[in-house]
Design an enzyme around this catalytic site. Structure first.
Site, PDB file in Angstrom:
ATOM      1  N   GLN A 280       0.506  -1.477  -0.062  1.00 42.29           N
ATOM      2  CA  GLN A 280      -0.020   0.202   0.297  1.00 42.29           C
ATOM      3  C   GLN A 280       0.510   1.355  -0.381  1.00 42.29           C
ATOM      4  OE1 GLN A 280      -2.629  -0.496   2.880  1.00 42.29           O
ATOM      5  NE2 GLN A 280      -3.839  -1.546   1.724  1.00 42.29           N
ATOM      6  N   GLU A 364      12.460  29.934 -18.089  1.00 46.67           N
ATOM      7  CA  GLU A 364      11.438  30.497 -18.410  1.00 46.67           C
ATOM      8  C   GLU A 364       9.782  30.707 -17.264  1.00 46.67           C
ATOM      9  OE1 GLU A 364       9.097  29.558 -22.154  1.00 46.67           O
ATOM     10  OE2 GLU A 364      11.142  28.846 -22.887  1.00 46.67           O
ATOM     11  N   SER A 367       9.200  28.777  -9.943  1.00 44.85           N
ATOM     12  CA  SER A 367       7.398  28.970  -9.818  1.00 44.85           C
ATOM     13  C   SER A 367       7.514  30.183  -8.711  1.00 44.85           C
ATOM     14  CB  SER A 367       8.157  27.855  -9.009  1.00 44.85           C
ATOM     15  OG  SER A 367       7.719  26.951  -9.676  1.00 44.85           O
TER      16      SER A 367
END
Lengths: 384, 249
Positions: A280, A364, A367
């Site tokens: 899991q 470019e 963030s």
């Protein structure tokens, strides 16, 4: 969509095949040599990859934004360095001319950019100014019917192979801000233009960057994009606006590739007598990757369709670039984790992607710059 | 010289085939389709002949459902000149296809038929041979090399135990094998140009061909799943198993 569905599907299928059959097998070779072999560049040219976003009238394919983004999903499924080879011709190296160029500039440069005979590059960032693009100091002094350029540009993608630079330089006073910036088209063999040594870097080997240095580099006045002084910053922002969506598309392609590689590994690798994919904690990582990637994809496709419909997408475009680049960073990190020791080994190529995708959060528009754009647009909308 | 290239739309070679639950055939709904790989080699060779100036026109023909048009477009994007679709929603058997192709060859006045040696779906390997017989033309099958000369065409065939070289008179039917060439990727601009090339559509009735089936499929079943292999610890054990268990030596 500018193309009918059937034609576009065929185009997409061809790109998919090219990536899987020609590019993926040579990823390690390119990373090691830090160069894309000429035969592959020729194949990319023959396929038409340099002219995806250049209008058909000028020898390109003229994809609209949604189509370009969907092609970017496919191109993302291999090393980003490959896309970088023709990325500037489709993006920042040509779009200034496509969006704001004079008819003469379009006729002169776009067909060669579309065929890949000319490599285009975009020179905005400087040693002291990058995110603060409105303050760049490379100067363009008028001298009769010429302009004299002086200054240094840094981290310029594809500069070592470029034939044509879109250069942002200041024609106004030192403190004239965004309104004093003009975009020039400078051919690489112009006297006074020289290159620094290609920079060694963390990832994306095969994609090359270097400084571009202007020392009394004289260019004619018709080298100004659109022919008017002081429009350069606006041109640069428009170019980056569209580029954000294709970079986001590439991030999604890389994420999909890494998810696939992780699924394969999780199905094959056994621990405690079972494939690790049956545990899991591994499943949680897979589920997070898939969900975040699908969310980014939906966001980018929505933004692309809106852009094609003529809506302003400054905020959405920044959201795409911000979310998709951060998303692929998390996916690459989990991919290494799922692969465990193998993820850390060069031979598996996962660590290479981990290093490659780090750049997406930086170039470019970092963030942090995207966050500022998003919040600025939100506040502007709220005030209206 | 006018070259006709018949192509077949088949399930993409990379797709894992699934048998329908009712055992009437294989699942084709929502399955990726593509041009049969051997047909692709035939198209590539025809386009090369055109580029070399030995072929004046390359015509792609396909018989099948309306979507076969997409397969024809793939051939046009690779560089063929125009297409012919024989539209039929019925399942077409090799003999019916050969008869349809004969009608198109005669209608077009083709000088050469270049086609795949077989399709990867039915693996029949019959249509080319039947077409040559119906036309009364010479045939060269499984070719790995082709050279046009003054008197006709010289081909190299891949046969059991080696290569066979034949001189054929024209017109002729050739079926191509894997090693003849490596097909190109259609360039993206050519994919767009292909949209503007013409595809004429006919029905089997237009061509005066009865395509009613002569074969009946009783049932289609998946091959039994492969059992896991065993590791043997010595050559002697392997030889023993080959001799006594598998009984092959």
């Amino acid at each position: 969509m500018s193309l009918d569905r059937e034609t576009f599907e065929q185009l997409l299928d061809t790109v998919r095949r090219f990536v899987a059959e020609r590019l993926v097998p040579r990823e390690a070779e390119v990373a090691e040599a830090d160069r894309i072999p000429d035969d592959l560049l020729d194949e990319m040219r023959a396929l038409g990859l340099f002219g995806l976003s250049i209008p058909e009238d000028y020898g390109g394919i003229g994809l609209d934004v949604e189509e370009e983004v969907r092609v970017a999903f496919e191109l993302g499924r291999t090393s980003p360095a490959f896309r970088s080879a023709f990325g500037t011709n489709n993006g920042i190296g040509s779009q200034g001319i496509v969006i704001d160029g004079t008819e003469d500039q379009k006729r002169r440069y776009l067909p060669k950019l579309a065929s890949g005979a000319t490599i285009g590059s975009f020179a905005l960032t400087e040693p002291d100014y990058g995110s603060d693009a409105a303050s760049i100091q490379t100067s363009a002094r008028r001298d009769g019917n010429l302009y004299v350029l002086n200054g240094t540009k840094r981290f310029i993608t594809n500069a070592p192979s470029a034939d044509l630079f879109t250069v942002m330089a200041r024609t106004g006073a030192k403190d004239s801000g965004a309104g004093g910036i003009t975009a020039f088209l400078v051919e690489a063999d112009t006297p006074g233009l020289s290159l620094g040594k290609p920079d060694a870097k963390m990832g994306q080997q095969g994609a090359r960057i270097s400084d571009v240095i202007f020392e009394d580099c004289r260019v004619p006045e018709d080298a100004i994009i659109g022919g008017v002084e002081g429009q350069g910053f606006k041109t640069a922002m428009k170019v980056l606006d569209r580029g954000r969506l294709t970079i986001s598309g590439t991030c999604i392609g890389v994420a999909e590739r890494l998810i696939r590689d992780s699924l394969r590994y999780a199905s094959e690798r056994k621990q405690f007598g079972k494939p690790i994919g049956s545990f899991q904690l591994i499943q949680a990582m897979l589920a997070d990757c898939e969900t975040e990637c699908a969310a980014a994809k939906a966001l980018v496709l929505d933004a692309a369709r809106r852009k094609d419909a003529g809506e302003p997408i400054t905020k959405l475009g920044a959201m795409c670039k911000y979310y998709a680049s951060e998303m692929v960073g998390r996916v690459a990190d989990r991919a290494v984790q799922i692969h465990g020791g193998a993820g850390y080994l060069t031979a598996f190529g996962i660590e290479r992607f981990y290093r490659d995708v780090r750049l997406f959060r930086i170039y470019e528009g970092t963030s942090q710059i995207q966050q500022l754009i998003i919040a600025r647009e939100m506040l502007k909308e709220f005030r209206q | 010289m006018k070259v006709l290239v018949p192509v077949k739309r088949v399930i993409d070679a990379n797709v894992k085939i699934r048998v329908k639950a009712d055992q009437t055939g294989v699942e084709t709904a929502n399955v990726k389709m593509a041009m049969n790989p051997f047909c692709e080699i035939a198209v590539e060779e025809a386009v090369r002949m055109k580029e070399a100036g030995t072929a004046s026109e390359v015509v792609i023909v396909s018989a099948g459902a309306a979507q076969a048009q997409e397969t024809i477009r793939t051939g046009l994007a690779m560089g063929a000149d125009r297409g012919v679709l024989i539209q039929s929603e019925a399942a077409l058997e090799p003999l019916a296809v050969a008869k349809l192709l004969k009608a198109v060859v005669e209608k077009e006045g083709a000088d050469l038929v270049l086609m795949g040696k077989q399709a990867i779906d039915g693996d029949n390997n019959q249509t080319g041979q039947m077409l040559a017989a119906l036309l009364g033309w010479p045939q060269g099958t499984f070719i790995s090399k082709l050279e046009k000369n003054d008197s006709g065409i010289k081909v190299t065939r891949e046969v059991d135990g080696g290569l066979e070289i034949l001189d054929l008179k024209m017109p002729a039917v050739l079926t191509v094998d894997l090693r003849l060439n490596e097909p190109r990727y259609a360039s993206l601009p050519n994919i767009m140009k292909a949209k503007k090339k013409t595809i004429d559509t006919f029905s089997p009735e237009d061509l005066g061909v009865d395509v009613s089936p002569r074969l009946e499929t009783i049932k289609v079943v998946a091959p039994p799943p492969r059992k896991a292999g065993v590791m043997v610890d010595s050559v002697a054990a392997l030889v023993d198993k080959l001799r006594n268990e598998a009984k092959v030596i």
